[in-house]
Design a protein around this motif. Structure first.
Motif, PDB file in Angstrom:
ATOM      1  N   ASP A 125       0.680  -1.188   0.307  1.00 46.40           N
ATOM      2  CA  ASP A 125       0.577  -0.335  -0.003  1.00 46.40           C
ATOM      3  C   ASP A 125       1.014   0.713   0.227  1.00 46.40           C
ATOM      4  O   ASP A 125       0.304   2.281  -0.134  1.00 46.40           O
ATOM      5  CB  ASP A 125      -0.892   0.204   1.208  1.00 46.40           C
ATOM      6  N   HIS A 126       2.334   0.727   0.310  1.00 46.66           N
ATOM      7  CA  HIS A 126       2.291   2.843   0.236  1.00 46.66           C
ATOM      8  C   HIS A 126       3.214   3.441  -0.430  1.00 46.66           C
ATOM      9  O   HIS A 126       3.474   4.544  -1.230  1.00 46.66           O
ATOM     10  CB  HIS A 126       4.402   2.544   0.684  1.00 46.66           C
ATOM     11  N   SER A 127       2.631   2.706  -1.673  1.00 47.16           N
ATOM     12  CA  SER A 127       3.836   3.528  -3.278  1.00 47.16           C
ATOM     13  C   SER A 127       2.595   4.199  -4.059  1.00 47.16           C
ATOM     14  O   SER A 127       1.591   4.363  -3.865  1.00 47.16           O
ATOM     15  CB  SER A 127       3.495   1.946  -4.316  1.00 47.16           C
ATOM     16  N   PHE A 128       3.221   5.429  -4.570  1.00 48.31           N
ATOM     17  CA  PHE A 128       2.890   6.608  -5.289  1.00 48.31           C
ATOM     18  C   PHE A 128       1.865   6.284  -6.067  1.00 48.31           C
ATOM     19  O   PHE A 128       0.534   6.409  -6.191  1.00 48.31           O
ATOM     20  CB  PHE A 128       3.321   7.346  -5.071  1.00 48.31           C
ATOM     21  N   SER A 129       2.961   5.409  -6.862  1.00 49.32           N
ATOM     22  CA  SER A 129       2.070   5.066  -8.321  1.00 49.32           C
ATOM     23  C   SER A 129       0.853   4.337  -7.949  1.00 49.32           C
ATOM     24  O   SER A 129       0.148   4.294  -8.986  1.00 49.32           O
ATOM     25  CB  SER A 129       3.323   4.198  -8.953  1.00 49.32           C
ATOM     26  N   ARG A 130       1.082   3.374  -7.115  1.00 48.78           N
ATOM     27  CA  ARG A 130      -0.726   2.863  -6.799  1.00 48.78           C
ATOM     28  C   ARG A 130      -1.456   3.497  -6.595  1.00 48.78           C
ATOM     29  O   ARG A 130      -2.758   2.094  -7.357  1.00 48.78           O
ATOM     30  CB  ARG A 130      -0.364   1.153  -5.699  1.00 48.78           C
ATOM     31  N   GLY A 131      -1.249   4.532  -5.780  1.00 52.35           N
ATOM     32  CA  GLY A 131      -2.632   5.111  -5.392  1.00 52.35           C
ATOM     33  C   GLY A 131      -3.061   4.482  -4.236  1.00 52.35           C
ATOM     34  O   GLY A 131      -4.348   5.170  -4.609  1.00 52.35           O
ATOM     35  N   ALA A 132      -2.572   3.838  -3.239  1.00 57.58           N
ATOM     36  CA  ALA A 132      -3.424   3.673  -2.353  1.00 57.58           C
ATOM     37  C   ALA A 132      -3.375   4.252  -1.126  1.00 57.58           C
ATOM     38  O   ALA A 132      -2.396   5.038  -0.634  1.00 57.58           O
ATOM     39  CB  ALA A 132      -3.379   2.099  -2.404  1.00 57.58           C
ATOM     40  N   ILE A 133      -4.464   4.003  -0.088  1.00 57.70           N
ATOM     41  CA  ILE A 133      -5.099   4.572   1.192  1.00 57.70           C
ATOM     42  C   ILE A 133      -4.258   3.869   1.994  1.00 57.70           C
ATOM     43  O   ILE A 133      -4.912   2.756   2.221  1.00 57.70           O
ATOM     44  CB  ILE A 133      -5.802   5.252   1.511  1.00 57.70           C
ATOM     45  N   PRO A 134      -3.715   3.280   2.169  1.00 55.35           N
ATOM     46  CA  PRO A 134      -3.122   2.150   2.928  1.00 55.35           C
ATOM     47  C   PRO A 134      -3.949   1.721   4.669  1.00 55.35           C
ATOM     48  O   PRO A 134      -4.620   2.651   5.180  1.00 55.35           O
ATOM     49  CB  PRO A 134      -2.094   2.790   4.147  1.00 55.35           C
ATOM     50  N   GLU A 135      -3.908   0.318   4.749  1.00 54.96           N
ATOM     51  CA  GLU A 135      -4.944  -0.388   4.849  1.00 54.96           C
ATOM     52  C   GLU A 135      -4.721  -0.038   6.287  1.00 54.96           C
ATOM     53  O   GLU A 135      -5.735   0.132   7.642  1.00 54.96           O
ATOM     54  CB  GLU A 135      -5.681  -1.201   5.183  1.00 54.96           C
ATOM     55  N   THR A 136      -4.006   0.108   7.593  1.00 52.74           N
ATOM     56  CA  THR A 136      -2.973   0.246   8.674  1.00 52.74           C
ATOM     57  C   THR A 136      -2.439   0.865   9.052  1.00 52.74           C
ATOM     58  O   THR A 136      -2.223   1.646   7.752  1.00 52.74           O
ATOM     59  CB  THR A 136      -2.308  -1.724   8.945  1.00 52.74           C
ATOM     60  N   PRO A 137      -2.008   1.355   9.933  1.00 53.09           N
ATOM     61  CA  PRO A 137      -1.669   2.565  10.311  1.00 53.09           C
ATOM     62  C   PRO A 137       0.310   1.686  10.090  1.00 53.09           C
ATOM     63  O   PRO A 137       0.775   3.080  10.237  1.00 53.09           O
ATOM     64  CB  PRO A 137      -1.448   2.387  12.541  1.00 53.09           C
ATOM     65  N   LEU A 138       0.844   0.648  10.513  1.00 56.12           N
ATOM     66  CA  LEU A 138       2.284   0.417   9.963  1.00 56.12           C
ATOM     67  C   LEU A 138       2.366   1.009   8.315  1.00 56.12           C
ATOM     68  O   LEU A 138       3.324   1.791   7.575  1.00 56.12           O
ATOM     69  CB  LEU A 138       2.542  -0.962   9.709  1.00 56.12           C
ATOM     70  N   GLY A 139       1.117   0.935   7.496  1.00 50.75           N
ATOM     71  CA  GLY A 139       0.864   1.073   5.855  1.00 50.75           C
ATOM     72  C   GLY A 139       1.014   2.915   5.851  1.00 50.75           C
ATOM     73  O   GLY A 139       1.666   3.109   5.460  1.00 50.75           O
ATOM     74  N   ALA A 140       0.609   3.361   7.002  1.00 50.64           N
ATOM     75  CA  ALA A 140       0.057   4.352   7.051  1.00 50.64           C
ATOM     76  C   ALA A 140       1.667   5.189   7.233  1.00 50.64           C
ATOM     77  O   ALA A 140       2.110   5.756   6.356  1.00 50.64           O
ATOM     78  CB  ALA A 140      -0.535   5.377   7.783  1.00 50.64           C
ATOM     79  N   ALA A 141       2.273   4.527   8.343  1.00 49.95           N
ATOM     80  CA  ALA A 141       4.672   4.820   8.490  1.00 49.95           C
ATOM     81  C   ALA A 141       4.485   5.286   7.660  1.00 49.95           C
ATOM     82  O   ALA A 141       5.695   5.924   6.908  1.00 49.95           O
ATOM     83  CB  ALA A 141       3.945   4.864   9.985  1.00 49.95           C
ATOM     84  N   LEU A 142       4.819   3.482   6.580  1.00 53.57           N
ATOM     85  CA  LEU A 142       5.617   3.690   5.648  1.00 53.57           C
ATOM     86  C   LEU A 142       5.742   4.668   4.551  1.00 53.57           C
ATOM     87  O   LEU A 142       6.400   5.055   4.201  1.00 53.57           O
ATOM     88  CB  LEU A 142       5.298   2.379   5.619  1.00 53.57           C
ATOM     89  N   GLN A 143       3.535   4.538   4.080  1.00 52.78           N
ATOM     90  CA  GLN A 143       4.019   5.881   3.495  1.00 52.78           C
ATOM     91  C   GLN A 143       4.435   7.016   3.363  1.00 52.78           C
ATOM     92  O   GLN A 143       5.352   7.962   2.885  1.00 52.78           O
ATOM     93  CB  GLN A 143       2.138   5.363   2.695  1.00 52.78           C
ATOM     94  N   ASP A 144       4.110   7.249   4.470  1.00 51.85           N
ATOM     95  CA  ASP A 144       4.702   9.285   4.842  1.00 51.85           C
ATOM     96  C   ASP A 144       6.016   8.822   5.349  1.00 51.85           C
ATOM     97  O   ASP A 144       6.544   9.796   4.861  1.00 51.85           O
ATOM     98  CB  ASP A 144       4.331   8.897   6.213  1.00 51.85           C
ATOM     99  N   ALA A 145       6.582   8.068   5.440  1.00 52.70           N
ATOM    100  CA  ALA A 145       8.300   7.966   5.662  1.00 52.70           C
ATOM    101  C   ALA A 145       9.219   7.545   4.366  1.00 52.70           C
ATOM    102  O   ALA A 145       9.844   8.770   3.698  1.00 52.70           O
ATOM    103  CB  ALA A 145       8.583   6.865   6.020  1.00 52.70           C
ATOM    104  N   ASP A 146       8.852   6.667   2.819  1.00 55.58           N
ATOM    105  CA  ASP A 146       8.874   6.892   1.933  1.00 55.58           C
ATOM    106  C   ASP A 146       8.544   8.337   1.039  1.00 55.58           C
ATOM    107  O   ASP A 146       9.634   9.016   0.744  1.00 55.58           O
ATOM    108  CB  ASP A 146       8.103   6.209   1.270  1.00 55.58           C
ATOM    109  N   ARG A 147       7.877   9.043   1.465  1.00 50.85           N
ATOM    110  CA  ARG A 147       6.653   9.973   0.541  1.00 50.85           C
ATOM    111  C   ARG A 147       8.215  11.335   1.603  1.00 50.85           C
ATOM    112  O   ARG A 147       8.256  12.105   0.394  1.00 50.85           O
ATOM    113  CB  ARG A 147       5.894  10.643   0.759  1.00 50.85           C
TER     114      ARG A 147
END
Length: 239
Positions: A125-147
């Motif tokens: 879920d982290h990927s910008f290209s995929r365009g997903a909103i993460p389903e979990t707090p861990l996914g949200a944190a990874l997405q934010d950290a990568d961005r």
């Protein structure tokens, strides 16, 4: 609309926690094996290398302090294990392919099926290209950290690195700020600020990530202001 006249940065930025890769790997005895696995399977480039993975691990932990450190670090270290170039036809599927690889590999590295599933879901879920909103707090944190690593001074360096690798021109000298044309980051590296980076802070989901994204976005506005002075075309935002 023009950039703020003073282009000043927030006076009290969040301090990025310092952590060496060795410190991160020492958080759980399974993590060195995860790192070794990544090294065997990931194809790095200038913008996606071991230093990038370490920085993402540091900020994933900061954005999700409630998550088990082993899972936060494992997600960060593995999120680019399938690293496809920006112009690859399967670029949008890279995070899904990475998640599948993580789901298959982590049980053999000492993680339970549930832990492997949690890490794989965050990676997917982290990927910008995929365009997903993460389903979990861990996914949200990874997405934010990568961005976060796409913003600020690091973001400027990574835009230049990717643009150089793909043979893009630095900027359109006749209209560098996209005032009379649509931004085209396939042709010009600076256009990537307008197609994506300057709008990215609105997508952050964690409180630490949001604050740091705003600070780093201000850094990029300051860079573009300075660039405008050097090329003799004052920086003006197209928004």
């Amino acid at each position: 609309m023009s950039a703020p006249a003073d282009a000043s940065l927030p006076s009290a930025p969040l301090p990025a926690p310092a952590a060496s890769l060795d410190h991160l790997l020492a958080l759980d005895p399974r993590l060195p094996d995860v790192w070794a696995w990544v090294g065997r399977h990931m194809t790095p480039d200038a913008a996606h290398d071991g230093a990038h993975l370490r920085r993402v691990a540091v900020w994933t932990r900061r954005c999700a302090p409630q998550e088990p450190p082993a899972l936060a670090v494992a997600a960060a270290l593995t999120h680019d294990v399938v690293n496809l170039p920006k112009n690859h036809p399967q670029r949008a599927q890279a995070s899904t392919l990475a998640a599948q690889a993580v789901q298959a590999a982590l049980p053999g590295l000492g993680f339970s099926a549930a832990e492997a599933g949690a890490v794989a879901l965050a990676v997917r879920d982290h990927s910008f290209s995929r365009g997903a909103i993460p389903e979990t707090p861990l996914g949200a944190a990874l997405q934010d950290a990568d961005r976060l690593d796409a913003l600020g001074a690091l973001g400027v360096l990574r835009v230049a690195a990717v643009g150089g690798h793909l043979g893009r021109a630095l900027l359109d000298s006749t209209d560098p700020w996209c005032q009379t044309r649509e931004p085209d980051d396939q042709a010009y590296s600076v256009d990537h600020f307008f197609t994506k980076l300057l709008r990215l802070s609105a997508s952050f989901q964690t409180v630490p990530g949001q604050a740091e994204a705003q600070r780093r976005t201000a850094v990029m506005h300051a860079f573009l202001t300075q660039l405008g002075e050097e090329i003799g075309v004052p920086y003006t935002s197209p928004d």
